[in-house]
Design a protein around this motif. Sequence first.
Motif, PDB file in Angstrom:
ATOM      1  N   MET A 117       0.837  -1.210   0.000  1.00 29.72           N
ATOM      2  CA  MET A 117       0.000   0.000   0.000  1.00 29.72           C
ATOM      3  C   MET A 117       0.873   1.262   0.000  1.00 29.72           C
ATOM      4  SD  MET A 117      -3.084  -1.044  -0.215  1.00 29.72           S
ATOM      5  CE  MET A 117      -3.932   0.507   0.031  1.00 29.72           C
ATOM      6  N   VAL A 118       1.909   1.251   0.837  1.00 32.27           N
ATOM      7  CA  VAL A 118       2.778   2.428   0.931  1.00 32.27           C
ATOM      8  C   VAL A 118       3.535   2.621  -0.387  1.00 32.27           C
ATOM      9  CG1 VAL A 118       4.826   3.342   2.117  1.00 32.27           C
ATOM     10  CG2 VAL A 118       2.966   2.321   3.446  1.00 32.27           C
ATOM     11  N   ASP A 119       3.944   1.504  -0.978  1.00 35.35           N
ATOM     12  CA  ASP A 119       4.675   1.585  -2.242  1.00 35.35           C
ATOM     13  C   ASP A 119       3.782   2.139  -3.361  1.00 35.35           C
ATOM     14  OD1 ASP A 119       6.663   0.900  -4.273  1.00 35.35           O
ATOM     15  OD2 ASP A 119       5.243  -0.681  -4.833  1.00 35.35           O
ATOM     16  N   ARG A 120       2.504   1.743  -3.345  1.00 32.58           N
ATOM     17  CA  ARG A 120       1.629   2.118  -4.459  1.00 32.58           C
ATOM     18  C   ARG A 120       1.053   3.525  -4.344  1.00 32.58           C
ATOM     19  NH1 ARG A 120      -1.466  -2.439  -7.286  1.00 32.58           N
ATOM     20  NH2 ARG A 120       0.134  -4.015  -7.255  1.00 32.58           N
ATOM     21  N   VAL A 121       0.698   3.908  -3.131  1.00 30.59           N
ATOM     22  CA  VAL A 121      -0.134   5.107  -3.000  1.00 30.59           C
ATOM     23  C   VAL A 121       0.740   6.299  -2.604  1.00 30.59           C
ATOM     24  CG1 VAL A 121      -2.238   6.051  -2.010  1.00 30.59           C
ATOM     25  CG2 VAL A 121      -1.964   3.577  -2.188  1.00 30.59           C
ATOM     26  N   PRO A 122       0.837   7.281  -3.492  1.00 33.19           N
ATOM     27  CA  PRO A 122       1.814   8.363  -3.305  1.00 33.19           C
ATOM     28  C   PRO A 122       1.722   9.081  -1.959  1.00 33.19           C
ATOM     29  CG  PRO A 122       0.634   8.611  -5.401  1.00 33.19           C
ATOM     30  CD  PRO A 122       0.054   7.415  -4.717  1.00 33.19           C
ATOM     31  N   SER A 123       0.512   9.278  -1.425  1.00 29.15           N
ATOM     32  CA  SER A 123       0.405  10.106  -0.209  1.00 29.15           C
ATOM     33  C   SER A 123       0.497   9.297   1.076  1.00 29.15           C
ATOM     34  CB  SER A 123      -0.929  10.857  -0.201  1.00 29.15           C
ATOM     35  OG  SER A 123      -1.968   9.937   0.059  1.00 29.15           O
ATOM     36  N   VAL A 124       0.615   7.975   0.945  1.00 32.93           N
ATOM     37  CA  VAL A 124       0.548   7.140   2.151  1.00 32.93           C
ATOM     38  C   VAL A 124       1.951   6.819   2.686  1.00 32.93           C
ATOM     39  CG1 VAL A 124      -0.166   4.876   3.046  1.00 32.93           C
ATOM     40  CG2 VAL A 124      -1.721   6.189   1.625  1.00 32.93           C
ATOM     41  N   ASP A 125       2.302   7.453   3.796  1.00 33.27           N
ATOM     42  CA  ASP A 125       3.561   7.123   4.480  1.00 33.27           C
ATOM     43  C   ASP A 125       3.370   5.922   5.391  1.00 33.27           C
ATOM     44  OD1 ASP A 125       4.749   9.415   3.382  1.00 33.27           O
ATOM     45  OD2 ASP A 125       4.065  10.669   5.051  1.00 33.27           O
ATOM     46  N   LYS A 126       2.196   5.895   6.042  1.00 29.83           N
ATOM     47  CA  LYS A 126       1.887   4.804   6.974  1.00 29.83           C
ATOM     48  C   LYS A 126       0.416   4.428   6.779  1.00 29.83           C
ATOM     49  CE  LYS A 126       5.657   4.561   9.776  1.00 29.83           C
ATOM     50  NZ  LYS A 126       6.077   5.556  10.734  1.00 29.83           N
ATOM     51  N   VAL A 127       0.089   3.183   7.101  1.00 30.61           N
ATOM     52  CA  VAL A 127      -1.276   2.705   6.890  1.00 30.61           C
ATOM     53  C   VAL A 127      -1.705   1.831   8.066  1.00 30.61           C
ATOM     54  CG1 VAL A 127      -0.494   0.655   5.582  1.00 30.61           C
ATOM     55  CG2 VAL A 127      -2.762   1.581   5.129  1.00 30.61           C
ATOM     56  N   ARG A 128      -2.993   1.781   8.334  1.00 32.78           N
ATOM     57  CA  ARG A 128      -3.552   0.821   9.302  1.00 32.78           C
ATOM     58  C   ARG A 128      -4.740   0.122   8.659  1.00 32.78           C
ATOM     59  NH1 ARG A 128      -3.560   0.995  15.590  1.00 32.78           N
ATOM     60  NH2 ARG A 128      -1.324   1.136  15.864  1.00 32.78           N
ATOM     61  N   PHE A 129      -4.922  -1.152   9.027  1.00 30.46           N
ATOM     62  CA  PHE A 129      -5.993  -1.939   8.426  1.00 30.46           C
ATOM     63  C   PHE A 129      -7.180  -2.081   9.368  1.00 30.46           C
ATOM     64  CE2 PHE A 129      -2.126  -3.346   6.264  1.00 30.46           C
ATOM     65  CZ  PHE A 129      -2.497  -3.096   4.959  1.00 30.46           C
ATOM     66  N   VAL A 130      -8.360  -2.096   8.788  1.00 31.28           N
ATOM     67  CA  VAL A 130      -9.610  -2.324   9.521  1.00 31.28           C
ATOM     68  C   VAL A 130     -10.433  -3.332   8.713  1.00 31.28           C
ATOM     69  CG1 VAL A 130      -9.699  -0.163  10.837  1.00 31.28           C
ATOM     70  CG2 VAL A 130     -10.511  -0.175   8.473  1.00 31.28           C
ATOM     71  N   ASN A 131     -11.721  -3.472   9.044  1.00 27.47           N
ATOM     72  CA  ASN A 131     -12.499  -4.526   8.398  1.00 27.47           C
ATOM     73  C   ASN A 131     -13.607  -4.037   7.477  1.00 27.47           C
ATOM     74  OD1 ASN A 131     -11.216  -6.882   9.724  1.00 27.47           O
ATOM     75  ND2 ASN A 131     -11.867  -5.721  11.506  1.00 27.47           N
ATOM     76  N   SER A 132     -13.688  -2.738   7.284  1.00 25.45           N
ATOM     77  CA  SER A 132     -14.708  -2.212   6.368  1.00 25.45           C
ATOM     78  C   SER A 132     -14.313  -0.800   5.943  1.00 25.45           C
ATOM     79  CB  SER A 132     -16.078  -2.165   7.059  1.00 25.45           C
ATOM     80  OG  SER A 132     -16.039  -1.249   8.141  1.00 25.45           O
ATOM     81  N   GLY A 133     -14.909  -0.390   4.847  1.00 24.42           N
ATOM     82  CA  GLY A 133     -14.714   0.985   4.403  1.00 24.42           C
ATOM     83  C   GLY A 133     -15.312   1.968   5.402  1.00 24.42           C
ATOM     84  N   THR A 134     -16.373   1.532   6.072  1.00 21.06           N
ATOM     85  CA  THR A 134     -17.001   2.367   7.097  1.00 21.06           C
ATOM     86  C   THR A 134     -15.993   2.713   8.197  1.00 21.06           C
ATOM     87  OG1 THR A 134     -19.230   1.539   6.717  1.00 21.06           O
ATOM     88  CG2 THR A 134     -18.759   2.304   8.938  1.00 21.06           C
ATOM     89  N   GLU A 135     -15.280   1.699   8.682  1.00 15.31           N
ATOM     90  CA  GLU A 135     -14.275   1.957   9.718  1.00 15.31           C
ATOM     91  C   GLU A 135     -13.122   2.800   9.162  1.00 15.31           C
ATOM     92  OE1 GLU A 135     -13.267  -1.776  12.128  1.00 15.31           O
ATOM     93  OE2 GLU A 135     -14.472  -2.474  10.453  1.00 15.31           O
ATOM     94  N   ALA A 136     -12.855   2.658   7.884  1.00 12.79           N
ATOM     95  CA  ALA A 136     -11.762   3.434   7.281  1.00 12.79           C
ATOM     96  C   ALA A 136     -12.101   4.928   7.285  1.00 12.79           C
ATOM     97  CB  ALA A 136     -11.505   2.937   5.862  1.00 12.79           C
ATOM     98  N   THR A 137     -13.315   5.282   6.834  1.00 13.55           N
ATOM     99  CA  THR A 137     -13.656   6.714   6.814  1.00 13.55           C
ATOM    100  C   THR A 137     -13.848   7.237   8.236  1.00 13.55           C
ATOM    101  OG1 THR A 137     -16.041   6.331   6.524  1.00 13.55           O
ATOM    102  CG2 THR A 137     -14.725   6.587   4.519  1.00 13.55           C
ATOM    103  N   LEU A 138     -14.360   6.379   9.120  1.00 15.86           N
ATOM    104  CA  LEU A 138     -14.536   6.789  10.523  1.00 15.86           C
ATOM    105  C   LEU A 138     -13.170   7.195  11.111  1.00 15.86           C
ATOM    106  CD1 LEU A 138     -16.620   4.961  13.211  1.00 15.86           C
ATOM    107  CD2 LEU A 138     -14.272   5.562  13.701  1.00 15.86           C
ATOM    108  N   ASN A 139     -12.166   6.364  10.862  1.00 12.74           N
ATOM    109  CA  ASN A 139     -10.845   6.656  11.420  1.00 12.74           C
ATOM    110  C   ASN A 139     -10.161   7.824  10.712  1.00 12.74           C
ATOM    111  OD1 ASN A 139      -9.831   4.826  13.693  1.00 12.74           O
ATOM    112  ND2 ASN A 139     -10.994   3.453  12.364  1.00 12.74           N
ATOM    113  N   ALA A 140     -10.383   7.951   9.420  1.00 10.06           N
ATOM    114  CA  ALA A 140      -9.785   9.089   8.699  1.00 10.06           C
ATOM    115  C   ALA A 140     -10.326  10.394   9.286  1.00 10.06           C
ATOM    116  CB  ALA A 140     -10.102   8.986   7.213  1.00 10.06           C
ATOM    117  N   ILE A 141     -11.621  10.425   9.550  1.00 13.54           N
ATOM    118  CA  ILE A 141     -12.243  11.637  10.110  1.00 13.54           C
ATOM    119  C   ILE A 141     -11.782  11.854  11.552  1.00 13.54           C
ATOM    120  CG2 ILE A 141     -14.476  12.574  10.889  1.00 13.54           C
ATOM    121  CD1 ILE A 141     -15.646  11.319   8.285  1.00 13.54           C
ATOM    122  N   ARG A 142     -11.723  10.778  12.294  1.00 12.47           N
ATOM    123  CA  ARG A 142     -11.282  10.891  13.694  1.00 12.47           C
ATOM    124  C   ARG A 142      -9.836  11.411  13.754  1.00 12.47           C
ATOM    125  NH1 ARG A 142     -12.523   5.726  17.094  1.00 12.47           N
ATOM    126  NH2 ARG A 142     -14.585   6.660  17.181  1.00 12.47           N
ATOM    127  N   ALA A 143      -9.003  10.895  12.857  1.00 15.54           N
ATOM    128  CA  ALA A 143      -7.603  11.344  12.821  1.00 15.54           C
ATOM    129  C   ALA A 143      -7.541  12.843  12.522  1.00 15.54           C
ATOM    130  CB  ALA A 143      -6.834  10.563  11.750  1.00 15.54           C
TER     131      ALA A 143
END
Length: 446
Positions: A111-137
Amino acid sequence: MTNALQAEIERYKSRNQESLRLHERAAQVMPGGDSRNSIWWPPFPTYVTRGEGSKLYDVDGNERVDMLNNMTTLILGHRHPSVVKAMREQLDDGVSFPAPSPPVIDWAEMMVDRVPSVDKVRFVNSGTEATLNAIRAARAFTGREMIAKCEGAYHGTHDAVSISVQPPIESAGDALNPDPVIGFEGIPSRVVDDIVIMPYNDIEACERIIRANAEQLAAVIVEPVNGQSGFIPADPAFLSGLRSLTSELGILLVFDEVIAFRISRGGAQEYYGVLPDVTAFGKIIGGGMPVGAFGGREDVMALYDPSNGPPRVQHAGTFNGNPMTAAAGIATLGELTPAAYRELDEKGEYVRERLRKLIAEVEAPIRVSGISSLFSLQFTTTPVTDYRSYATNDKEFAQTMFMGLLNEGYVASSRCAGNVSTVHEHGELDGFVDAVGRVLERSGHG
Ligand SMILES: Cc1ncc(COP(=O)(O)O)c(C=O)c1O
């Protein structure tokens, strides 16, 4: 109800009797018969028993070409040999552990290699949790609480984003300064105090809205291709305008690439050349398993790091980064070479062009939207660039086409959106377009 729709429904019922029987049984124990409203449709959904390559098979013995791929997830089709092999191997070693396992590192590196803006990544189990955490961050990082999202955009099912997803136009206010409309019951009315709604693809209107709320805004969240309204690609100036505005005002720009990541190897941000601060992922990165991820700037993602005392943002999850999903995700991403993306682009363009030609020939009041491997029929003559233009769709016509396509042996979304996978053959794509033609003919067009 039109006669054409009634006829398609009757044909559907007669060919899906076993699904009807299962649906009645399911409805005894699950409200509506299932756990996922996005795959419910009247009079009842089909019950699928198997997916193989580009095909779906159901309990009535129907074989259909799958133009939906579990809502854009299965970019390699069903049961791709590499994914099956990787999952089998992982299955032999165990499916989830109370400790990290090596595959999750390979997956994160991809993921870090492919996506230009991603220095670090964390995994969750749904897109819902992904946007929830992006907003929380973004909220934790900026110390602000409001977010801005586009009208007609779906970012999952959590409270903060369940606003103005498909609002009735009568209660949605001014098109250039939309009112926030709560999507359904159960969401606290106070949620609308923390959100402003923007018209998609209108950078001038967005700029007015964002500047007026700049001091309270933690994040602007946007989908580079609006899925909910029929895969409407963002105007490049819209995304670059949001980028410069958010940078100037100290607001984090969040891309929801849960779907849009499939448009190029580095996702929509690589395609458009616009880098967000945080990105939400899902769908294809898990190879068909439940998945989500969020990633971005080193300093934002550092909020999650527990190495030096309690992290500023707590983040747990029993199945986060589990090795089974990692195995399927790694195998899928590994198949997605630049050549695979060229093939997906070519097939997507092929379907869109063939559909446009058909529609022009029969002079049907339909337009075609989409980008790369994504396409959608829009049952309107208005060019669709945002939610208000999307809302001009003739819903009953869309429903007739959806039912008609099922009867013809093709699965699309209930709004008649679809996507191609690497295993679709051109003959199947031709078959799909011909099926659209036959349904149009039955409904009096052509
Ligand atoms: C753009 C977008 N964001 C978020 C989500 C939520 O993902 P999930 O269904 O995995 O929770 C979806 C799901 O379709 C989506 O399309």
